[in-house]
Enzyme design. Structure first.
Site, short mmCIF file in Angstrom:
data_model
loop_
_atom_site.label_atom_id
_atom_site.label_comp_id
_atom_site.label_asym_id
_atom_site.label_seq_id
_atom_site.Cartn_x
_atom_site.Cartn_y
_atom_site.Cartn_z
N ASN A 177 0.85 -1.19 0.00
CA ASN A 177 0.00 0.00 0.00
C ASN A 177 0.88 1.24 0.00
OD1 ASN A 177 0.52 0.83 2.83
ND2 ASN A 177 -0.40 -1.15 3.26
N ASP A 201 -4.51 -5.88 4.75
CA ASP A 201 -5.60 -6.68 5.34
C ASP A 201 -5.58 -8.12 4.86
OD1 ASP A 201 -6.81 -4.66 6.90
OD2 ASP A 201 -7.55 -3.73 5.06
N LYS A 246 8.79 -17.94 -9.47
CA LYS A 246 8.13 -16.84 -10.16
C LYS A 246 7.00 -17.37 -11.05
CE LYS A 246 8.96 -13.02 -13.25
NZ LYS A 246 9.71 -12.62 -14.42
N PRO A 284 -3.69 -11.40 10.24
CA PRO A 284 -4.06 -11.17 11.64
C PRO A 284 -4.21 -9.67 11.88
CG PRO A 284 -1.73 -11.72 11.42
CD PRO A 284 -2.35 -11.92 10.07
N ASP A 285 -5.16 -9.29 12.71
CA ASP A 285 -5.31 -7.88 13.08
C ASP A 285 -4.46 -7.65 14.33
OD1 ASP A 285 -6.11 -5.38 14.11
OD2 ASP A 285 -7.97 -5.51 12.94
N ILE A 286 -3.30 -7.06 14.13
CA ILE A 286 -2.31 -6.93 15.22
C ILE A 286 -2.85 -6.03 16.33
CG2 ILE A 286 0.09 -6.29 15.73
CD1 ILE A 286 0.62 -6.69 12.67
N PHE A 333 -4.42 3.78 14.73
CA PHE A 333 -4.66 4.81 13.73
C PHE A 333 -5.78 4.31 12.83
CE2 PHE A 333 -1.47 8.27 13.52
CZ PHE A 333 -0.74 7.94 14.64
N LYS A 385 -14.44 1.59 14.64
CA LYS A 385 -13.20 0.80 14.59
C LYS A 385 -12.59 0.69 15.99
CE LYS A 385 -10.94 1.06 10.60
NZ LYS A 385 -10.14 1.65 9.52
N LYS A 419 -12.09 -2.94 17.68
CA LYS A 419 -10.74 -3.47 17.95
C LYS A 419 -10.43 -3.49 19.44
CE LYS A 419 -8.97 -2.41 13.44
NZ LYS A 419 -7.84 -2.78 12.62
N1 CTP Z 1 -4.07 -2.81 12.01
C1 CTP Z 1 -3.33 -3.85 12.50
N2 CTP Z 1 -3.36 -5.06 11.86
C2 CTP Z 1 -4.11 -5.22 10.75
C3 CTP Z 1 -4.85 -4.14 10.22
C4 CTP Z 1 -4.81 -2.94 10.88
O1 CTP Z 1 -2.64 -3.70 13.52
N3 CTP Z 1 -4.11 -6.38 10.13
C5 CTP Z 1 -4.06 -1.54 12.76
C6 CTP Z 1 -3.40 -0.38 12.05
O2 CTP Z 1 -2.02 -0.29 12.41
C7 CTP Z 1 -4.19 0.80 12.59
C8 CTP Z 1 -5.58 0.24 12.79
O3 CTP Z 1 -5.41 -1.16 12.90
O4 CTP Z 1 -3.73 1.22 13.84
C9 CTP Z 1 -6.58 0.53 11.75
O5 CTP Z 1 -6.07 0.24 10.49
P1 CTP Z 1 -6.97 0.46 9.21
O6 CTP Z 1 -6.24 -0.01 8.00
O7 CTP Z 1 -7.54 1.85 9.21
O8 CTP Z 1 -8.20 -0.49 9.57
P2 CTP Z 1 -8.58 -1.90 9.13
O9 CTP Z 1 -8.72 -2.77 10.31
O10 CTP Z 1 -7.67 -2.40 8.08
O11 CTP Z 1 -10.03 -1.64 8.57
P3 CTP Z 1 -10.51 -1.20 7.10
O12 CTP Z 1 -9.35 -1.46 6.17
O13 CTP Z 1 -11.67 -2.08 6.86
O14 CTP Z 1 -10.88 0.24 7.21
#
Ligand code: CTP
Length: 397
Positions: free
Chosen positions: A208, A276, A286, A303-305, A323, A337, A341
């Protein structure tokens, strides 16, 4: 009080150099020892004799003084102090410091030192506002230097504005703060930053647009307040800050593992733009083009850290800050959010392309907590970081 502390005072060549005579007196009144060093331009404004008479020590002026080199090498001179103070820090001296020059005693000491450095800039208002000076200032702050002033007021050149060196007592207060350690002394804080790269095959990945600028600025600001920062960063455009523990990762999976290793911490700031999704089966070789056939990538959720750390049953950091990068309904999406979370604060920003925030130098954020929503005006990412760091310091005190 500054009993038992030693300040290496580097006096730059500006009209404000005369204030250093008073600064030396004030530092000595509080019990500090002062080793003065004058640049050759400084000797045009104050004499080494008056400086050394007030300091009660030899005033050093020349890198190539062989007698002194034999007595005490410049490296040693740069390290015996508890703090290096540069006053006045002229535009030229700041430029040399930012560029890493070492062509006289003062700049060589600044390059050789491993001691914290405080600068008191002083110059004409136009010179202070010049893009080059502001760029150099950002570099020096990024390197972890502390800055006091400049103040706004009438200048020796007849103009009015920012550029007057701080008064001696203001510099003394900044010296005391620097030597007392910051409000985050002894606090261990984790910061995640940058994008993640999710591999498709050995040469391709999904990423990204995050530059890592905001996370880097937050880590710098926290370290400047004395925190022990663990900086877990994906492949960012900006270099990591000096003076922090850096753990470089590529993917979200690696970032989660690095975060788990870094725990326990007093606070965690999750500024990384974590991907994500990852490709479910990374190809070990390759992927080749096959005429008429398009590859199909199957995705798996990363994983959502932030959520995992926020929802830890034991050992959760005392303060967890996330953030939220949004393009629509910023506040309502970010508020939801935060709840989803389970973090304490969310710093929400609008990353729509027209805002120029993603990859840019500025940010306009809203701080969302239990107490409600605070709208911060648009400001540099550095200022957002410093404001956030001082709020974190208040919350952990
Ligand atoms: N984050 C994380 N791990 C992930 C995705 C997000 O730790 N796999 C954390 C980011 O570092 C940030 C927060 O979650 O502090 C929100 O990230 P954001 O990209 O805005 O949210 P998403 O959970 O990805 O939700 P969406 O993309 O659906 O808006």
């Amino acid at each position: 009080m500054l009993d038992g502390k030693r300040v290496l005072l580097i006096i730059g060549g500006g009209i404000a150099a005369f204030k250093c005579l008073d600064l030396i007196r004030r530092l000595k009144e509080r019990g500090a020892a002062v080793t003065p060093v004058l640049t050759s331009a400084a000797t045009e404004f104050v004499t080494p004799l008056s400086v050394s008479a007030l300091a009660g020590e030899k005033a050093y002026t020349d890198l190539f003084d062989l007698t002194d080199e034999a007595e005490m090498g410049h490296i040693q001179l740069s390290r015996i102090a508890d703090l290096v103070v540069v006053a006045p820090a002229t535009a030229d001296l700041m430029a040399k410091m930012a560029g890493g020059h070492a062509d006289d005693l003062a700049t060589t000491l600044l390059m050789a030192t491993d001691t914290p450095v405080l600068i008191a800039p002083a110059m004409n208002v136009r010179m202070w506002e010049h893009a080059a000076t502001q760029r150099n200032l950002a570099v020096l702050q990024g390197d972890g230097l502390r800055v006091v002033g400049p103040n706004e007021g009438d200048m020796a050149c007849g103009e009015f504005g920012f550029g007057r060196m701080s008064e001696p007592l203001e510099i003394v207060a900044a010296v005391e703060t620097a030597l007392a350690g910051g409000p985050l002394n002894g606090k261990r804080i984790l910061v995640t930053s940058g994008p993640t790269h999710e591999p498709i095959d050995p040469v391709r990945y999904i990423a990204n647009r995050s530059s890592g600028a905001q996370g880097t600025a937050v880590a710098t600001a926290l370290a400047a307040l004395g925190a022990d920062v663990v900086f877990v960063t994906g492949p960012a455009d900006v270099p990591p800050p000096a003076g922090v523990e850096v753990i470089a990762v590529q993917s979200a999976g690696e970032m989660l593992a690095a975060v788990e290793t870094a725990l326990p911490v007093d606070a965690g700031v999750f500024a990384a733009a974590v991907a994500d999704w990852r490709v479910k089966r990374e190809s070990s070789s390759k992927i080749k083009k096959n005429k008429g056939e398009l590859p199909v990538l199957e995705f798996a959720e990363n994983p959502d850290i932030l959520a995992q750390v926020s929802q830890m049953k034991s050992g959760r950091p005392g303060l967890v800050v996330g953030f939220a990068a949004e393009t629509d309904d910023v506040i309502s999406n970010a508020t939801a959010k935060r709840k989803r979370k389970g973090c304490d604060w969310i710093v929400a920003n609008d990353v729509s392309p027209e805002t120029g925030i993603m990859g840019g130098a500025e940010n306009a954020v809203h701080l969302i907590s239990d107490a409600g929503v605070e709208d911060w005006p648009r400001m540099s990412k550095d200022l957002v970081a410093r404001k956030l760091a001082s709020r974190i310091a208040e919350a952990l005190s």
